[in-house]
Design an enzyme around this catalytic site. Sequence first.
Site, PDB file in Angstrom:
ATOM      1  N   LYS A  93       7.595  -6.097  -2.211  1.00 24.73           N
ATOM      2  CA  LYS A  93       6.440  -5.323  -1.727  1.00 24.73           C
ATOM      3  C   LYS A  93       6.553  -5.056  -0.224  1.00 24.73           C
ATOM      4  CE  LYS A  93       3.444  -7.118  -5.399  1.00 24.73           C
ATOM      5  NZ  LYS A  93       4.253  -8.243  -5.921  1.00 24.73           N
TER       6      LYS A  93
HETATM    7  P1  5BU Z   1       2.257 -12.899 -14.786  1.00 24.23           P
HETATM    8  O1  5BU Z   1       2.585 -14.350 -14.856  1.00 24.23           O
HETATM    9  O2  5BU Z   1       2.690 -12.111 -16.010  1.00 24.23           O
HETATM   10  O3  5BU Z   1       0.836 -12.647 -14.395  1.00 24.23           O
HETATM   11  O4  5BU Z   1       3.183 -12.392 -13.557  1.00 24.23           O
HETATM   12  C1  5BU Z   1       3.078 -11.112 -13.056  1.00 24.23           C
HETATM   13  C2  5BU Z   1       4.156 -10.819 -12.026  1.00 24.23           C
HETATM   14  O5  5BU Z   1       4.056  -9.457 -11.641  1.00 24.23           O
HETATM   15  C3  5BU Z   1       4.085 -11.622 -10.750  1.00 24.23           C
HETATM   16  O6  5BU Z   1       5.407 -11.915 -10.341  1.00 24.23           O
HETATM   17  C4  5BU Z   1       3.424 -10.704  -9.735  1.00 24.23           C
HETATM   18  O7  5BU Z   1       3.941 -10.843  -8.417  1.00 24.23           O
HETATM   19  C5  5BU Z   1       3.804  -9.343 -10.242  1.00 24.23           C
HETATM   20  N1  5BU Z   1       2.783  -8.305 -10.016  1.00 24.23           N
HETATM   21  C6  5BU Z   1       1.522  -8.341 -10.578  1.00 24.23           C
HETATM   22  O8  5BU Z   1       1.176  -9.257 -11.315  1.00 24.23           O
HETATM   23  N2  5BU Z   1       0.642  -7.309 -10.344  1.00 24.23           N
HETATM   24  C7  5BU Z   1       0.935  -6.266  -9.545  1.00 24.23           C
HETATM   25  O9  5BU Z   1       0.124  -5.359  -9.391  1.00 24.23           O
HETATM   26  C8  5BU Z   1       2.241  -6.253  -8.967  1.00 24.23           C
HETATM   27  C9  5BU Z   1       3.138  -7.265  -9.217  1.00 24.23           C
HETATM   28 BR1  5BU Z   1       2.742  -4.860  -7.902  1.00 24.23          BR
END
Ligand code: 5BU
Length: 264
Positions: A93
Site C-alpha cells: 500500500k
Molecule cells: P483476512 O484474514 O482474509 O481478513 O485477510 C485479508 C488480507 O487482505 C489482509 O492481508 C489485509 O491486509 C488485506 N486487505 C484487506 O483485508 N482489505 C483491504 O481493503 C485491502 C487489503 Br487493500
Amino acid sequence: MQASEVWGNRWSNAVLPMARKYMEVATEKQSLVCLAADRTTMSGLFELVKEVGPYIAALKTHVDLVDDWSITAWEEFCQLAKQYNLLIFEDRKFADIGKISQSQMGGIYDIRSWSDIVTAHLISGPDIVDGLQSAWKGVDRQGGVLLLAQMSSRGNLLTEDYSQSVVDKGVQSEGVLGFIGNGSRPEELRVLRQRVGEEKMIWTPGVNIAVGDGEMGQRYGDPYEAIIAGSDCIIVGSGIHKAENPSDVAKEYAKLSWQGLLDR
Ligand code: 5BU
C-alpha cells in the site's frame, strides 16, 4: 482449457504482461485464489505455502510483519513460491510521491527484486505508478500495480468520488494491473466493474465462506458472489491460514472461485 477461452475479454484486452501471466496461472491451477499469508514467523509461512501452494494462484505477503525475517530466509521463501508457480504480491500500500515510492521498492526488504505485484494508493497522484514501475525496470523485472479503488474495512474513507477518480486515472495507465475492490459488498463490486470496463483486473479482499463481520472492522462477503460481480481474484487470509486444515479449505475456495469464473 486455454486461458483465452475462459477469460474472454479480460484476456483479449490485457495490455500488461503480468495480467496474462496471472490468468495463465489461474487457469492452469483452476483457482482464482490469492492467499493472504499473514503469518508472523518464517516457519509458519513455509508450512502454509507447502500446504496450500498447489491450490492457489498468487501469494500475498506483508513482508514487514514477520518476527524472524531475514533476507536469506525470504529468498528461500520466494523460491518456494516460484516452485508452486505463484505470483508474489506484496501488499505494501505505497502512498508517497513517485520518487520516494520508487526508493521504497528497494531498501532492506528490496521489494522490487521479488514482488510481481504491489498495491498503491493514488492519494498522492498518478506518478506513484511510474515510480513503482521504474523500480522494477531498474532491476530488469516486470510487475503490475493494483490501485486501491475500494477497501473492505468498515468506515474507510475511500468515497465514491475518490474511487471514481482512481479508476479514471488507473484505466489509462499502462503500469496498472488493476484495482482492489471490496469483496464484502458484491453490489459495490458490480458498480466498480462497470466503471473499470473489461481490461483491468479487480482483486478482492474481504471474502470468506463465513460471511459477516471479522476482527477489528474487517467485513466479509461471499467469494463466489464476488467473482460473479466482476472480481478476477479473491484474496483470502484467515479463512485459509487459520483453518484447521488449510489445504482442504484452500481447495474449497479454489473450486468456488473457478466455478464463479465459468458461470460468469
Ligand atoms: P483476512 O484474514 O482474509 O481478513 O485477510 C485479508 C488480507 O487482505 C489482509 O492481508 C489485509 O491486509 C488485506 N486487505 C484487506 O483485508 N482489505 C483491504 O481493503 C485491502 C487489503 Br487493500
